[in-house]
Write a protein that holds these residues in place. Structure first.
Motif, PDB file in Angstrom:
ATOM      1  N   ASN A 166      49.503  -2.729  22.965  1.00 14.19           N
ATOM      2  CA  ASN A 166      49.258  -2.044  24.248  1.00 14.19           C
ATOM      3  C   ASN A 166      49.127  -0.542  23.999  1.00 14.19           C
ATOM      4  O   ASN A 166      50.093   0.208  24.034  1.00 14.19           O
ATOM      5  CB  ASN A 166      50.430  -2.343  25.198  1.00 14.19           C
ATOM      6  CG  ASN A 166      50.297  -1.636  26.521  1.00 14.19           C
ATOM      7  OD1 ASN A 166      50.868  -0.579  26.717  1.00 14.19           O
ATOM      8  ND2 ASN A 166      49.527  -2.195  27.417  1.00 14.19           N
ATOM      9  N   LYS A 167      47.884  -0.096  23.722  1.00 12.86           N
ATOM     10  CA  LYS A 167      47.683   1.311  23.355  1.00 12.86           C
ATOM     11  C   LYS A 167      48.009   2.261  24.492  1.00 12.86           C
ATOM     12  O   LYS A 167      48.387   3.396  24.273  1.00 12.86           O
ATOM     13  CB  LYS A 167      46.256   1.525  22.842  1.00 12.86           C
ATOM     14  CG  LYS A 167      45.176   1.338  23.875  1.00 12.86           C
ATOM     15  CD  LYS A 167      43.802   1.281  23.214  1.00 12.86           C
ATOM     16  CE  LYS A 167      43.515  -0.101  22.668  1.00 12.86           C
ATOM     17  NZ  LYS A 167      42.278  -0.264  21.940  1.00 12.86           N
ATOM     18  N   GLU A 168      47.860   1.764  25.749  1.00  9.85           N
ATOM     19  CA  GLU A 168      48.103   2.633  26.905  1.00  9.85           C
ATOM     20  C   GLU A 168      49.522   3.199  26.895  1.00  9.85           C
ATOM     21  O   GLU A 168      49.757   4.300  27.396  1.00  9.85           O
ATOM     22  CB  GLU A 168      47.845   1.861  28.203  1.00  9.85           C
ATOM     23  CG  GLU A 168      46.368   1.530  28.448  1.00  9.85           C
ATOM     24  CD  GLU A 168      45.909   0.197  27.855  1.00  9.85           C
ATOM     25  OE1 GLU A 168      46.636  -0.354  26.978  1.00  9.85           O
ATOM     26  OE2 GLU A 168      44.846  -0.302  28.242  1.00  9.85           O
ATOM     27  N   VAL A 212      48.870  -2.752  16.066  1.00 13.17           N
ATOM     28  CA  VAL A 212      48.080  -3.990  16.070  1.00 13.17           C
ATOM     29  C   VAL A 212      46.605  -3.679  16.282  1.00 13.17           C
ATOM     30  O   VAL A 212      45.735  -4.393  15.792  1.00 13.17           O
ATOM     31  CB  VAL A 212      48.601  -4.959  17.161  1.00 13.17           C
ATOM     32  CG1 VAL A 212      47.673  -6.148  17.348  1.00 13.17           C
ATOM     33  CG2 VAL A 212      50.004  -5.447  16.793  1.00 13.17           C
ATOM     34  N   ASP A 213      46.324  -2.597  16.986  1.00 13.76           N
ATOM     35  CA  ASP A 213      44.943  -2.154  17.181  1.00 13.76           C
ATOM     36  C   ASP A 213      44.279  -2.089  15.796  1.00 13.76           C
ATOM     37  O   ASP A 213      44.861  -1.556  14.844  1.00 13.76           O
ATOM     38  CB  ASP A 213      44.985  -0.759  17.826  1.00 13.76           C
ATOM     39  CG  ASP A 213      43.785  -0.505  18.713  1.00 13.76           C
ATOM     40  OD1 ASP A 213      42.803  -1.250  18.624  1.00 13.76           O
ATOM     41  OD2 ASP A 213      43.840   0.474  19.483  1.00 13.76           O
ATOM     42  N   SER A 214      43.072  -2.645  15.652  1.00 15.45           N
ATOM     43  CA  SER A 214      42.501  -2.833  14.309  1.00 15.45           C
ATOM     44  C   SER A 214      42.299  -1.506  13.570  1.00 15.45           C
ATOM     45  O   SER A 214      42.534  -1.431  12.362  1.00 15.45           O
ATOM     46  CB  SER A 214      41.170  -3.586  14.412  1.00 15.45           C
ATOM     47  OG  SER A 214      40.234  -2.836  15.159  1.00 15.45           O
ATOM     48  N   GLU A 215      41.899  -0.456  14.295  1.00 16.91           N
ATOM     49  CA  GLU A 215      41.680   0.846  13.657  1.00 16.91           C
ATOM     50  C   GLU A 215      42.997   1.406  13.117  1.00 16.91           C
ATOM     51  O   GLU A 215      43.066   1.922  12.000  1.00 16.91           O
ATOM     52  CB  GLU A 215      41.088   1.848  14.658  1.00 16.91           C
ATOM     53  CG  GLU A 215      39.690   1.489  15.158  1.00 16.91           C
ATOM     54  CD  GLU A 215      39.685   0.419  16.237  1.00 16.91           C
ATOM     55  OE1 GLU A 215      40.779  -0.066  16.612  1.00 16.91           O
ATOM     56  OE2 GLU A 215      38.592   0.062  16.705  1.00 16.91           O
ATOM     57  N   HIS A 216      44.030   1.307  13.926  1.00 20.93           N
ATOM     58  CA  HIS A 216      45.326   1.881  13.543  1.00 20.93           C
ATOM     59  C   HIS A 216      46.003   1.027  12.496  1.00 20.93           C
ATOM     60  O   HIS A 216      46.690   1.545  11.621  1.00 20.93           O
ATOM     61  CB  HIS A 216      46.174   2.069  14.803  1.00 20.93           C
ATOM     62  CG  HIS A 216      45.448   2.861  15.851  1.00 20.93           C
ATOM     63  ND1 HIS A 216      44.442   2.286  16.605  1.00 20.93           N
ATOM     64  CD2 HIS A 216      45.520   4.157  16.209  1.00 20.93           C
ATOM     65  CE1 HIS A 216      43.944   3.210  17.413  1.00 20.93           C
ATOM     66  NE2 HIS A 216      44.578   4.349  17.188  1.00 20.93           N
ATOM     67  N   MET A 263      35.676   4.773  26.270  1.00 20.79           N
ATOM     68  CA  MET A 263      37.053   5.160  26.615  1.00 20.79           C
ATOM     69  C   MET A 263      38.036   4.507  25.654  1.00 20.79           C
ATOM     70  O   MET A 263      39.058   5.096  25.299  1.00 20.79           O
ATOM     71  CB  MET A 263      37.385   4.772  28.063  1.00 20.79           C
ATOM     72  CG  MET A 263      38.806   5.150  28.477  1.00 20.79           C
ATOM     73  SD  MET A 263      39.192   6.918  28.234  1.00 20.79           S
ATOM     74  CE  MET A 263      38.764   7.572  29.840  1.00 20.79           C
ATOM     75  N   ASN A 264      37.728   3.288  25.228  1.00 15.77           N
ATOM     76  CA  ASN A 264      38.628   2.635  24.279  1.00 15.77           C
ATOM     77  C   ASN A 264      38.840   3.516  23.056  1.00 15.77           C
ATOM     78  O   ASN A 264      39.963   3.693  22.579  1.00 15.77           O
ATOM     79  CB  ASN A 264      38.080   1.266  23.869  1.00 15.77           C
ATOM     80  CG  ASN A 264      39.029   0.532  22.935  1.00 15.77           C
ATOM     81  OD1 ASN A 264      40.197   0.360  23.233  1.00 15.77           O
ATOM     82  ND2 ASN A 264      38.527   0.146  21.760  1.00 15.77           N
ATOM     83  N   LYS A 265      37.760   4.110  22.553  1.00 17.34           N
ATOM     84  CA  LYS A 265      37.901   4.985  21.378  1.00 17.34           C
ATOM     85  C   LYS A 265      38.694   6.234  21.742  1.00 17.34           C
ATOM     86  O   LYS A 265      39.506   6.722  20.946  1.00 17.34           O
ATOM     87  CB  LYS A 265      36.526   5.351  20.808  1.00 17.34           C
ATOM     88  CG  LYS A 265      36.506   5.620  19.325  1.00 17.34           C
ATOM     89  CD  LYS A 265      37.197   4.555  18.480  1.00 17.34           C
ATOM     90  CE  LYS A 265      36.645   3.167  18.736  1.00 17.34           C
ATOM     91  NZ  LYS A 265      37.363   2.127  17.941  1.00 17.34           N
ATOM     92  N   LEU A 298      41.060   6.439  24.004  1.00 18.74           N
ATOM     93  CA  LEU A 298      42.473   6.048  24.059  1.00 18.74           C
ATOM     94  C   LEU A 298      43.024   5.887  22.650  1.00 18.74           C
ATOM     95  O   LEU A 298      44.166   6.257  22.355  1.00 18.74           O
ATOM     96  CB  LEU A 298      42.646   4.744  24.847  1.00 18.74           C
ATOM     97  CG  LEU A 298      42.175   4.728  26.311  1.00 18.74           C
ATOM     98  CD1 LEU A 298      42.386   3.336  26.927  1.00 18.74           C
ATOM     99  CD2 LEU A 298      42.893   5.778  27.155  1.00 18.74           C
ATOM    100  N   GLU A 299      42.206   5.373  21.753  1.00 18.40           N
ATOM    101  CA  GLU A 299      42.658   5.160  20.370  1.00 18.40           C
ATOM    102  C   GLU A 299      42.870   6.470  19.622  1.00 18.40           C
ATOM    103  O   GLU A 299      43.728   6.562  18.743  1.00 18.40           O
ATOM    104  CB  GLU A 299      41.647   4.271  19.629  1.00 18.40           C
ATOM    105  CG  GLU A 299      41.688   2.836  20.132  1.00 18.40           C
ATOM    106  CD  GLU A 299      40.690   1.929  19.428  1.00 18.40           C
ATOM    107  OE1 GLU A 299      39.839   2.438  18.663  1.00 18.40           O
ATOM    108  OE2 GLU A 299      40.767   0.712  19.650  1.00 18.40           O
ATOM    109  N   VAL A 300      42.070   7.487  19.971  1.00 16.89           N
ATOM    110  CA  VAL A 300      42.268   8.807  19.362  1.00 16.89           C
ATOM    111  C   VAL A 300      43.660   9.330  19.721  1.00 16.89           C
ATOM    112  O   VAL A 300      44.404   9.815  18.860  1.00 16.89           O
ATOM    113  CB  VAL A 300      41.155   9.774  19.841  1.00 16.89           C
ATOM    114  CG1 VAL A 300      41.526  11.215  19.550  1.00 16.89           C
ATOM    115  CG2 VAL A 300      39.824   9.418  19.188  1.00 16.89           C
TER     116      VAL A 300
HETATM  117 MN    MN Z   1      40.654  -0.956  18.487  1.00 11.64          MN
END
Ligand code: MN
Length: 383
Positions: free
Chosen positions: A124-126, A149-153, A216-218, A220-222
């Motif tokens: 839950n990145k939020e 868990v987010d694939s980038e992180h 926006m997903n990116k 939020l991931e930043v």
């Molecule tokens: Mn991701």
């Protein structure tokens, strides 16, 4: 390896169901202790009959009787409501809490889990977008690890294993670019939700799929990366990589870059987060270079996809601004999915909220909760 006892918050969603596949394939490593869902009672019951958790929470109170009567005879405890969610995550018998519910709803249960000393597998990145400073400080204080868990992180985390004492010069997040990559603003005026929901590489829930289409997903991931890896905004870059094979990269102070690669499949980052520090043997499909002779890279188009720029702005401003961004975005995405606003208007709404809501430099938890509430109210009125 000792068997880890897992609580899955949001077990009926995309990440939750894939986490259960990982657990099913590794019965010696993992045990399901808690399952929770907001409203998909049928799937929650089915999962519970199969995995025999100690207890379950159904968020929607109207569905409690249905879940209770299905699971009571199996000796599975059934609870309902937001408060129940906040208390089950503190159960002694849990080792790791996988936070895979959607949106702001993840914040309070995650705080409760950290307070109880539970390690977090964070999907839950939020949670980190809204209150990254508070969450990471609390995790440090409680000696809790937050496994991405987010694939980038997850990719960045995998690059950092064995390098924790080496300073990061830069993290580079890759972005697929989503279904509208290469399109200009005029072409996006009339896009439909059906088009936005068709992600080229990943199968995910509706909210994150729209966020991917709008970039926006990116964004939020930043912000998520800033808190997870303790880096400055100037140390975070985004590069568009349409094939989604390189999941992200880390550049160290000697100039060396490490990347983590693989086919786009969320089961790998889920399994890495739950299994850390071990890499468990899997039968996931293997990457074949010959099927991907060209891995390509592009600059993200922040003028067309303004959400990415807005997220960078919110991160630079800090305080409760990312919380405003997130709440406004949740309202914007819901409105887009209900055909109430167009694709580009999502950015307009978020920008208006960022300009109008009161800024707080050093928010408390109460300030974040109030900011979230006020932003949603303002955004709904502005629609
Ligand atoms: Mn991701």
């Amino acid at each position: 390896m000792q068997q880890k006892r897992i609580a899955i918050l949001g077990s009926t969603g995309s990440i939750g169901t894939q986490a259960l596949e990982v657990i099913e394939a590794n019965p010696n490593s993992f045990l399901v202790e808690v399952l929770t869902a907001q409203s998909n009672a049928d799937l929650l019951i089915e999962q519970s009959i199969k995995f025999k958790p100690n207890c379950v929470v159904i968020g929607n109170e109207a569905l409690y009787d249905k879940v209770f009567s299905a699971l009571n005879a199996l000796d599975i405890k059934v609870y309902t409501g937001a408060k129940a969610l906040e208390s089950v995550v503190q159960m002694d018998s849990i080792d790791i809490v996988l936070t895979s519910m959607v949106g702001y709803a993840g914040l309070l249960p995650t705080i409760k889990a950290i307070e109880a000393g539970k390690h977090i597998a964070l999907a839950n990145k939020e949670t980190l977008v809204v209150a990254g400073e508070l969450i990471t400080a609390l995790a440090r204080e409680k000696g809790v690890n937050i496994y991405p868990v987010d694939s980038e992180h997850s990719a960045i985390f995998q690059c950092l294993v064995g390098e924790f004492h080496n300073p990061i010069e830069k993290v580079i997040l890759t972005a697929s670019g989503g279904p509208f990559r290469g399109k200009k603003r005029e072409e996006l005026l009339g896009v439909t939700k059906a088009q936005a929901l068709k992600h080229p590489n990943w199968v995910m829930g509706a909210k994150i799929t729209i966020d991917s289409a709008s970039l926006m997903n990116k964004g939020l991931e930043v912000i998520e990366a800033k808190w997870l890896f303790n880096v400055e905004p100037s140390q975070i870059e985004v590069v568009v990589h349409p094939q989604s094979i390189i999941h992200s990269l880390v550049q160290f102070e000697d100039g060396s870059i490490k990347a983590q690669m693989g086919l786009p499949d969320m089961k790998l980052p889920i399994q890495f987060a739950l299994g850390f520090p071990d890499r468990l043997k899997s039968d996931f499909p293997r990457f074949d270079f010959m099927k991907y002779p060209n891995l390509t890279f592009e600059q993200p188009d922040k003028e067309t996809f303004r959400n990415l720029q807005l997220a960078f702005n919110a991160m630079a401003t800090g305080g409760n601004m990312p919380c405003i961004l997130n709440a406004a975005n949740e309202i914007a995405v819901a409105a887009f999915l209900e055909d109430k606003i167009g694709f580009l208007q999502m950015s307009d709404l978020i920008e208006t909220c960022m300009a109008k809501l009161p800024f707080i430099k050093q928010p408390s938890l109460e300030d974040y909760i109030a900011t979230d509430e006020a932003t949603r109210k303002f955004a709904l009125e502005a629609l």
